[in-house]
Write an enzyme that holds these catalytic residues in place. Structure first.
Site, mmCIF file in Angstrom:
data_model
loop_
_atom_site.group_PDB
_atom_site.id
_atom_site.type_symbol
_atom_site.label_atom_id
_atom_site.label_comp_id
_atom_site.label_asym_id
_atom_site.label_seq_id
_atom_site.Cartn_x
_atom_site.Cartn_y
_atom_site.Cartn_z
ATOM 1 N N GLY A 127 46.209 22.092 52.474
ATOM 2 C CA GLY A 127 46.925 22.606 53.644
ATOM 3 C C GLY A 127 47.376 21.518 54.601
ATOM 4 O O GLY A 127 47.680 21.791 55.763
ATOM 5 N N ASP A 175 56.451 22.158 58.107
ATOM 6 C CA ASP A 175 55.821 21.019 57.437
ATOM 7 C C ASP A 175 56.803 19.868 57.246
ATOM 8 O O ASP A 175 56.493 18.703 57.543
ATOM 9 C CB ASP A 175 55.257 21.448 56.076
ATOM 10 C CG ASP A 175 54.296 22.613 56.203
ATOM 11 O OD1 ASP A 175 53.890 22.924 57.337
ATOM 12 O OD2 ASP A 175 53.951 23.209 55.167
HETATM 13 C C1 GLA Z 1 52.691 26.632 55.287
HETATM 14 C C2 GLA Z 1 54.229 26.660 55.350
HETATM 15 C C3 GLA Z 1 54.736 26.498 56.788
HETATM 16 C C4 GLA Z 1 54.041 27.475 57.734
HETATM 17 C C5 GLA Z 1 52.523 27.449 57.524
HETATM 18 C C6 GLA Z 1 51.821 28.518 58.316
HETATM 19 O O1 GLA Z 1 52.230 25.375 55.639
HETATM 20 O O2 GLA Z 1 54.777 25.630 54.535
HETATM 21 O O3 GLA Z 1 56.128 26.634 56.816
HETATM 22 O O4 GLA Z 1 54.556 28.763 57.574
HETATM 23 O O5 GLA Z 1 52.159 27.613 56.164
HETATM 24 O O6 GLA Z 1 51.949 28.289 59.673
#
Ligand code: GLA
Length: 389
Positions: A127, A175
């Site tokens: 993550g 991201d």
């Molecule tokens: C992932 C996705 C982002 C966002 C997050 C949750 O990282 O790539 O675009 O939606 O989850 O905030």
């Protein structure tokens, strides 16, 4: 970014491609401080780019072939694709290949291919956006080698397009934006609807940002992620039969409460509630940070976790344990899961004097309860992707 990894990737390139690289690049991962699952609901996010990420040594080629090598997947060897035949490989190289295709969809033309060697120190599936870092990095390398003149913001959009269209994950822009546009010692508040953004300094003299990796990989995340998106879209469609709302996050908390009854499915109502309140928390968090009120910022992080766990249901028992343990430690201002969820990492805002106690307590309790030794990273906020000189 660290010098050791920079030297390492240069040597890897030489060993693999038997030539000297033209240049070396770095793209950071990100940690989101607050504003989770708001970026596909027209809301705000508040991430920072971090000092863990992916490195690439690269050389423009005279042929029409791209050759990719990753030191994280050495068994895959060199993966070659021709510019006129950019098929999926089922391997990690699908990310850079997707970026090449996305560049083309944006109207950019490549004269030739390139040789590119990668190495990353971001834990996979945790993550912290290793995929976005790889996409933005590939974009930055090609943009530089071939003087394509894409702006940083465009590189973020190209990365997102690559992920949505060619990888098949319907992610928002957070991201890739953080990886491309991050700023040292700052977090970036981004309005995902307008792409307006501003930076806010992180007061390092008072508090530290610690990331704890639960060790639970978020492999189920992409299907559940797409489900959450659909539930939010259903909620918005129902609301729009009664009120004028361009996105869920365009609603204030009050407007939402007045109209929530129009959302028929209780699940969709909960998802929408999270998105609306999380967006308000994120805007309030910016003000708290600017006023130096780290306690208020931390309380908003705690509230964000509760909402993600109960209303949005993207946490898991390991993340809940890490957060609950952290929130019980003196000097911890706030703790929450970060990123898409279902595993991965927590982000913790910890007073500088309490960092050691935090590390010790989290390590002991989490190892004892789960049998997993948690990896803890004290991170600093970094600049976005760049060429290293
Ligand atoms: C992932 C996705 C982002 C966002 C997050 C949750 O990282 O790539 O675009 O939606 O989850 O905030």
């Amino acid at each position: 970014m660290n010098e050791h990894n920079k030297d390492k990737i240069v040597k890897i390139f030489e060993n693999v491609f038997k030539a000297e690289a033209d240049s070396v690049f770095f793209a950071p991962g990100r940690v989101n401080l607050i504003g989770e699952h708001t970026d596909y609901n027209g809301g705000h996010v508040f991430p920072c780019a971090i000092d863990l990420g992916t490195y690439c040594a690269a050389k423009a080629s005279k042929s029409n072939e791209f050759r990719f090598y990753s030191d994280n997947f050495p068994d895959n060897g060199i993966i070659s694709v021709k510019l006129d035949k950019l098929n999926k490989t089922g391997l990690w190289a699908d990310y850079p290949i997707a970026v090449v295709k996305a560049f083309r969809s944006y109207g950019y033309i490549f004269p030739h291919g390139a040789d590119m060697a990668f190495f990353g120190d971001l834990p996979d599936g945790s993550g912290l956006s290793s995929s976005a870092a790889l996409e933005v990095l590939t974009g930055t390398v090609l943009n530089t080698l071939y003087k394509l003149s894409a702006t940083k913001q465009e590189l973020a959009l190209i990365g997102q397009f690559a992920e949505n269209r060619f990888i098949g994950v319907n992610c928002g822009i957070m991201d890739q934006f953080a990886s491309a546009m991050g700023k040292r010692d700052n977090a970036v508040l981004l309005d995902s609807y307008t792409l307006d953004y501003s930076y806010a300094p992180i007061p390092r003299e008072k508090a530290s940002i610690l990331i704890v990796n639960s060790g639970v990989k978020h492999s189920l995340a992409s299907s559940a992620y797409n489900d959450r998106r659909r539930e939010c879209e259903t909620a918005l469609a129902e609301l729009r039969r009664h009120i004028d709302a361009p996105s869920l996050c365009a609603l204030s908390d009050d407007e939402f409460e007045k109209n929530a009854q129009y959302i028929t499915e209780p699940i969709c109502r909960k998802r929408a509630r999270h998105a609306v309140y999380e967006n308000s928390r994120t805007i309030t968090a910016l003000a708290a940070l600017k006023n130096g009120d780290l306690s208020a910022f931390g309380r908003l992080m705690n509230e964000s976790h509760r909402s993600l766990s109960e209303d949005y249901e993207v946490s898991c028992k390991e993340l809940d344990l890490l957060v609950k343990t952290a929130q019980g430690i003196d000097g911890v201002l706030g703790a929450r899961m970060t990123g898409g969820g279902f595993g991965g990492c927590t982000v913790n805002l910890v007073e500088n004097g309490s960092v050691e106690a935090f590390e010790r307590t989290i390590h002991d309790i989490y190892s004892k309860e789960t049998g997993i030794v948690p990896k803890i990273y004290k991170i600093s906020a970094e600049d976005g992707a760049k060429e290293l000189r």
